[in-house]
Design an enzyme around this catalytic site. Structure first.
Site, mmCIF file in Angstrom:
data_model
loop_
_atom_site.group_PDB
_atom_site.id
_atom_site.type_symbol
_atom_site.label_atom_id
_atom_site.label_comp_id
_atom_site.label_asym_id
_atom_site.label_seq_id
_atom_site.Cartn_x
_atom_site.Cartn_y
_atom_site.Cartn_z
ATOM 1 N N SER B 151 145.519 96.748 -4.296
ATOM 2 C CA SER B 151 146.942 96.863 -4.639
ATOM 3 C C SER B 151 147.094 97.398 -6.070
ATOM 4 C CB SER B 151 147.609 95.503 -4.461
ATOM 5 O OG SER B 151 149.000 95.596 -4.524
ATOM 6 N N ASP B 320 149.973 97.296 6.889
ATOM 7 C CA ASP B 320 150.458 97.196 5.508
ATOM 8 C C ASP B 320 151.631 98.168 5.351
ATOM 9 O OD1 ASP B 320 150.903 97.239 2.791
ATOM 10 O OD2 ASP B 320 148.810 97.528 2.234
ATOM 11 N N HIS B 353 150.008 93.782 3.919
ATOM 12 C CA HIS B 353 149.406 94.060 2.613
ATOM 13 C C HIS B 353 148.429 92.966 2.196
ATOM 14 C CE1 HIS B 353 149.140 96.054 -1.228
ATOM 15 N NE2 HIS B 353 149.526 94.991 -1.880
#
EC number: 2.3.1.46
Lengths: 383, 383
Positions: B151, B320, B353
């Protein structure tokens, strides 16, 4: 195509108490209603248009003293428009608990002499349908040619087909769903939390304190607004464009506005917080969360729809991630398993959930063609 | 597989001023650092693990006085784990501006003698990388075997490959993106609005007032949390389950909690608001918004990545929707057009995610296999 032109809302008062799904009773109430076109002699050409979260009875046309206040579905409803008011008698009803004139949280609670506030009973889609049925009674309409709505409005149309199967010939459900998903509920609950925790909400009694929980409403609307647009559409309209490129050409390195999308959303949030009622927002999101006609049938939507008698038109939009096409297809499947007549269109449109309100010629032409059929059916039966 | 066991963080103080991208300068600062495994003689086996929004230097293991406080990537880093601390020397650094010990908004601003608050300079991914480079200097690490992150951590790894191309052999970018989309920025900005408009935020100086903008932080976290989970995963875990079925079996018809998803999200939001700093939240979301290495190359990511020398491993997760596989593919394409060596895995995983932090054997085995290669490469060169 011209607009229906100048229109006037009317107030309908109902003295008979309304029993609500929650167990509460509304002793008396009034509804704001707007109509367009002419009811024919056998009262067979009426179409009820149900509204979504932040809309109202003001579906089409504009007001003499406020010409910029155009109805929310003016591109759909009017003379020569897809729902043609030269043929149909169209009715818009502001739902109970809304903040556009019908009895709601800001009105005086006869039991206390003070505004209802958060004490206004939580109403459901089914309660709205029952209230709308009384409007039909009042107008002498035994059966609608169609009941129609988009999003939360589509839920009302669907509920009509279940609760009053004999009272509608056609059910038009656009960009809707048979129930909210966990993610939908989650977004609604964050929005509610933003309102409930705004100190100016004052437990719902902000009216008496002369304040409005604007910050909470703003955040709630910003969250909602993100879910109405598609990712792609936002990318195309805003992308990573900076708001004041000319000024600096660079980031601001602060917590103000850098990007146009921020400016747009905050502006939308501010505007909304100036006209929308916080208690109404809470109440309507709960009505959304609670809608689930399959719930009393062990989650079997086909069973829930077995009582329906209408013909159905459904439409969904490919980029709608709030109520995706898959949700509409669930309804279509459940109707087909009941051998109902169903027309279903999945429109390839870039504008997400909002597409149902926008000008998309394929979509509008399909609705036009469907109402043309409805009209010919009526004409045949009348002949 | 066992955990690395008991670990201890260390504080590294830096007296040399750090020039920031905003133009501001941090006169002096300290960073919290944690290391695992042993740096080999030629200092070639170091791996820097960069953290995302709410994580820290505490990547693996646990603290002697707080055994429940397990590192955020303990399933990834440890003896025999995919990033094997029997082979590699792994470093976690808490980023500047974060709230887990490194210099940040709650620390005293030497210029005023009071906590920085909102006056703490807005830092960027590139600023963090520059600060991390000084940690490498301090430890005598000229070149990392790999820089790795998921991320926002992946953005740091990517920035490393551009800013210090000679200083990393491998760049491991998981569930990341070359830049935020308008929708990503929109969600961040709503979260910031929730914090900024909380009266307890007090313009960022809440520390002195003995208050915390908990409501704003809670709403911010709830919004973020929704975007970390997939729609499907939420549907499976929570669906429309009511929280207190046993009690009533029905809706509550109020603005409290009806659904389990509401209970879960509010709980997560409350918990977060008790340990996370509001100014840090603002600052880190801005760092996310600003990251866009292609920006100085007319939006051409391939140009931005032309200076890189590392080999790359990227992974993304099918569900995601925050940083979708498409975003990882953009990076892969830009690297391939520069003829870089790239391994890319698109993992079919249901958890959105958050998947990058979870146990998914296909994903973890791929990372393991990649580090096995990195290790063999090092061994070959050392021989």
């Amino acid at each position: 195509m011209s607009s229906i032109g100048i229109v006037s809302p009317q107030t309908m008062a109902f003295a008979e108490p309304l029993q609500l799904q929650s167990g509460a009773t509304l002793r008396d109430y009034h509804l704001m209603v707007e109509t367009y076109g002419t009811l024919n002699a056998d009262r067979s050409n009426a179409v009820l248009v149900c509204h979504a979260l932040n809309a109202s009875h003001h579906v089409a046309g504009y007001y003499a003293d406020d010409p910029k206040n155009v109805g929310w579905w003016d591109n759909m409803v009017g003379p020569g428009k897809p729902l043609d008011t030269d043929k149909f008698f169209v009715i818009g009803v502001n739902n109970l608990g809304s903040c556009f004139g019908s009895t709601g949280p800001m009105h005086v609670n006869p039991a206390t002499g003070k505004p209802y506030g958060a004490a206004f009973p939580v109403v459901t889609v089914e309660d709205w349908v029952n209230a709308q049925a009384r409007v039909a009674d009042r107008l002498g309409i035994a059966q609608f040619a169609a009941v129609m709505g988009g999003s939360l409005g589509g839920m009302q149309a669907l509920a009509w087909s279940i609760m009053y199967p004999e009272r509608l010939r056609h059910c038009v459900v656009i960009a809707s769903t048979p129930k909210l998903s966990a993610q939908n509920i989650a977004f609604n609950d964050v929005a509610r939390q933003a309102i409930l925790t705004d100190p100016d909400y004052r437990g719902g009694d902000f009216y008496e304190h002369g304040v409005v929980p604007k910050n909470g409403l703003k955040v709630a609307r910003m969250i909602g607004h993100i879910t109405y647009l598609s990712d792609d559409d936002m990318a195309e309209k805003f992308g990573r464009k900076l708001r004041d490129m000319a000024e600096s050409g660079s980031y601001k390195f602060g917590y103000g506005i850098d990007f146009e999308i921020e400016s747009y959303l905050r502006y939308q949030g501010d505007k909304f917080s100036e006209y929308f009622d916080a208690n109404t927002y809470l109440l309507i999101t709960k009505a959304l969360d609670y809608f689930d006609p399959a719930r009393l049938h062990d989650g079997d939507l086909a069973k829930a729809l077995a009582v329906t008698k209408a013909k159905f038109f459904l439409a969904s939009f490919t980029t709608d991630w709030r109520f995706s096409p898959e949700r509409s297809r669930e309804i279509v499947q459940a109707l087909l398993s009941n051998r109902r007549e169903v027309t279903y269109a999945e429109i390839d449109a870039p504008h997400g959930h909002d597409a149902f309100l926008l000008d998309d010629s394929r979509y509008l032409n399909l609705v036009r063609a469907y109402y043309e059929q409805v009209w010919q059916e009526l004409a045949k039966e009348g002949a």
